[in-house]
Design a protein around this motif. Structure first.
Motif, PDB file in Angstrom:
ATOM      1  N   UNK A  51       0.979  -0.615   0.368  1.00  0.00           N
ATOM      2  CA  UNK A  51      -0.184  -0.239   0.043  1.00  0.00           C
ATOM      3  C   UNK A  51       0.747   1.742   0.334  1.00  0.00           C
ATOM      4  N   UNK A  52       0.677   2.463  -0.961  1.00  0.00           N
ATOM      5  CA  UNK A  52       1.542   3.664  -0.521  1.00  0.00           C
ATOM      6  C   UNK A  52      -0.060   4.707  -0.229  1.00  0.00           C
ATOM      7  N   UNK A  53       0.589   5.658  -0.098  1.00  0.00           N
ATOM      8  CA  UNK A  53      -0.478   6.614   0.808  1.00  0.00           C
ATOM      9  C   UNK A  53      -0.141   8.157   0.611  1.00  0.00           C
ATOM     10  N   UNK A  54      -0.437   8.663   0.286  1.00  0.00           N
ATOM     11  CA  UNK A  54      -0.390  10.484   0.432  1.00  0.00           C
ATOM     12  C   UNK A  54      -1.766  11.146   0.562  1.00  0.00           C
ATOM     13  N   UNK A  55      -1.048  11.629   2.040  1.00  0.00           N
ATOM     14  CA  UNK A  55      -1.331  12.935   2.347  1.00  0.00           C
ATOM     15  C   UNK A  55      -1.198  14.095   2.101  1.00  0.00           C
ATOM     16  N   UNK A  56      -2.471  14.327   1.355  1.00  0.00           N
ATOM     17  CA  UNK A  56      -2.736  16.146   0.841  1.00  0.00           C
ATOM     18  C   UNK A  56      -3.479  17.128   2.185  1.00  0.00           C
ATOM     19  N   UNK A  77      -5.453   6.102  -0.836  1.00  0.00           N
ATOM     20  CA  UNK A  77      -4.582   5.264  -0.411  1.00  0.00           C
ATOM     21  C   UNK A  77      -4.545   3.738  -1.762  1.00  0.00           C
ATOM     22  N   UNK A  78      -3.238   3.770  -1.940  1.00  0.00           N
ATOM     23  CA  UNK A  78      -3.446   3.087  -3.759  1.00  0.00           C
ATOM     24  C   UNK A  78      -2.970   1.350  -3.107  1.00  0.00           C
ATOM     25  N   UNK A  79      -3.753   0.807  -4.373  1.00  0.00           N
ATOM     26  CA  UNK A  79      -3.408  -0.865  -3.834  1.00  0.00           C
ATOM     27  C   UNK A  79      -2.979  -0.887  -5.239  1.00  0.00           C
ATOM     28  N   UNK A  88      -6.256   0.399  -7.525  1.00  0.00           N
ATOM     29  CA  UNK A  88      -7.158   0.638  -6.720  1.00  0.00           C
ATOM     30  C   UNK A  88      -6.635   2.263  -6.102  1.00  0.00           C
ATOM     31  N   UNK A  89      -7.410   2.813  -6.232  1.00  0.00           N
ATOM     32  CA  UNK A  89      -6.770   4.543  -5.343  1.00  0.00           C
ATOM     33  C   UNK A  89      -8.218   5.290  -4.245  1.00  0.00           C
ATOM     34  N   UNK A  90      -7.872   4.646  -3.423  1.00  0.00           N
ATOM     35  CA  UNK A  90      -8.854   4.727  -2.196  1.00  0.00           C
ATOM     36  C   UNK A  90      -8.643   6.446  -2.061  1.00  0.00           C
ATOM     37  N   UNK A  91      -9.804   7.269  -2.763  1.00  0.00           N
ATOM     38  CA  UNK A  91     -10.170   8.356  -1.951  1.00  0.00           C
ATOM     39  C   UNK A  91     -10.664   9.330  -0.838  1.00  0.00           C
ATOM     40  N   UNK A  92     -10.203   9.388   0.120  1.00  0.00           N
ATOM     41  CA  UNK A  92     -11.072   9.822   1.996  1.00  0.00           C
ATOM     42  C   UNK A  92     -10.948  11.496   1.868  1.00  0.00           C
ATOM     43  N   UNK A  93     -11.802  12.978   1.612  1.00  0.00           N
ATOM     44  CA  UNK A  93     -11.601  14.097   1.802  1.00  0.00           C
ATOM     45  C   UNK A  93     -12.609  14.524   2.872  1.00  0.00           C
ATOM     46  N   UNK A  94     -11.915  15.186   3.559  1.00  0.00           N
ATOM     47  CA  UNK A  94     -13.008  15.991   5.008  1.00  0.00           C
ATOM     48  C   UNK A  94     -13.842  16.495   4.865  1.00  0.00           C
ATOM     49  N   UNK A  95     -14.195  17.089   3.589  1.00  0.00           N
ATOM     50  CA  UNK A  95     -14.959  18.107   3.321  1.00  0.00           C
ATOM     51  C   UNK A  95     -16.101  17.140   2.220  1.00  0.00           C
TER      52      UNK A  95
END
Length: 207
Positions: A51-56, A77-79, A88-95
């Motif tokens: 898994x690779x994670x990118x936090x923006x 989160x990329x797997x 698969x790229x899972x995107x979660x956003x605060x808004x």
């Protein structure tokens, strides 16, 4: 409608970069690509199965003031699926109320999905001062090292308004602000921080 008025002064570890900023309804939204967070070996590693994670993290600031008036976060989160040979790229956003999962066929497409913000909501434009110049500070982290940080991010994305454990949102917001004031590269495998151009919000609205 957004009026560009020049470039903000870059912070010590930041690069000044032109960022797409617009008003969509009552939301101030940003579009920017941060693909240079990844090096060639990082792109190759996406196909390893790990898994690779990118936090923006994005902070909206008045020019000359260090305290953000609004913040927004997105975790990607990329797997790589070894059986389907897809990423698969899972995107979660605060808004955003729900997460989004994208399925792509190449490592570069996964990088683009994980590092690009397109029409990303950062603030309620109706609450901002139309006479004050603003700019954005954007920080992207590749594979944040701290498990506690990732846990707090996931908790905050689930309860961005502070619902749930008392004090958790305020505590995380404090740490959120500190990364722009005192950035530490060793918080992650690689960090990219950029500062946008300065802009004013006019009274007109984008459709």
């Amino acid at each position: 409608m957004i009026i560009v008025i020049g470039h903000a002064q870059g912070e010590a570890a930041s690069t000044v970069r032109t960022v797409g900023i617009s008003r969509k309804g009552n939301q101030l939204v940003v579009s920017v690509g941060l693909q240079d967070l990844f090096g060639p070996r990082d792109i190759e590693r996406l196909l390893s199965g790990f898994s690779t994670r990118v936090l923006i993290r994005v902070a909206l600031l008045r020019d000359g003031v260090s305290e953000p008036v609004a913040t927004a976060t997105r975790l990607a989160e990329v797997v790589y699926d070894l059986w389907d040979e897809r990423l698969r790229v899972r995107l979660s956003a605060s808004k955003a109320s729900t997460s989004q999962t994208l399925v792509v066929s190449t490592a570069q497409a996964a990088v683009d999905a994980a590092t690009s913000l397109a029409g990303f909501a950062i603030a309620d434009a109706d609450t901002l001062d139309g006479l004050s110049p603003y700019h954005l500070s954007v920080r992207a982290d590749l594979n944040p090292i701290s498990d506690e940080l990732v846990t707090n991010v996931r908790r905050w994305l689930s309860h961005p308004s502070g619902r749930g454990r008392a004090g958790s949102a305020d505590s995380f917001f404090g740490s959120f602000v500190s990364v722009f004031v005192n950035p530490r590269i060793d918080d992650s495998e690689r960090m990219l921080q950029v500062t946008s151009q300065s802009f004013l919000l006019s009274e007109g609205r984008s459709p």
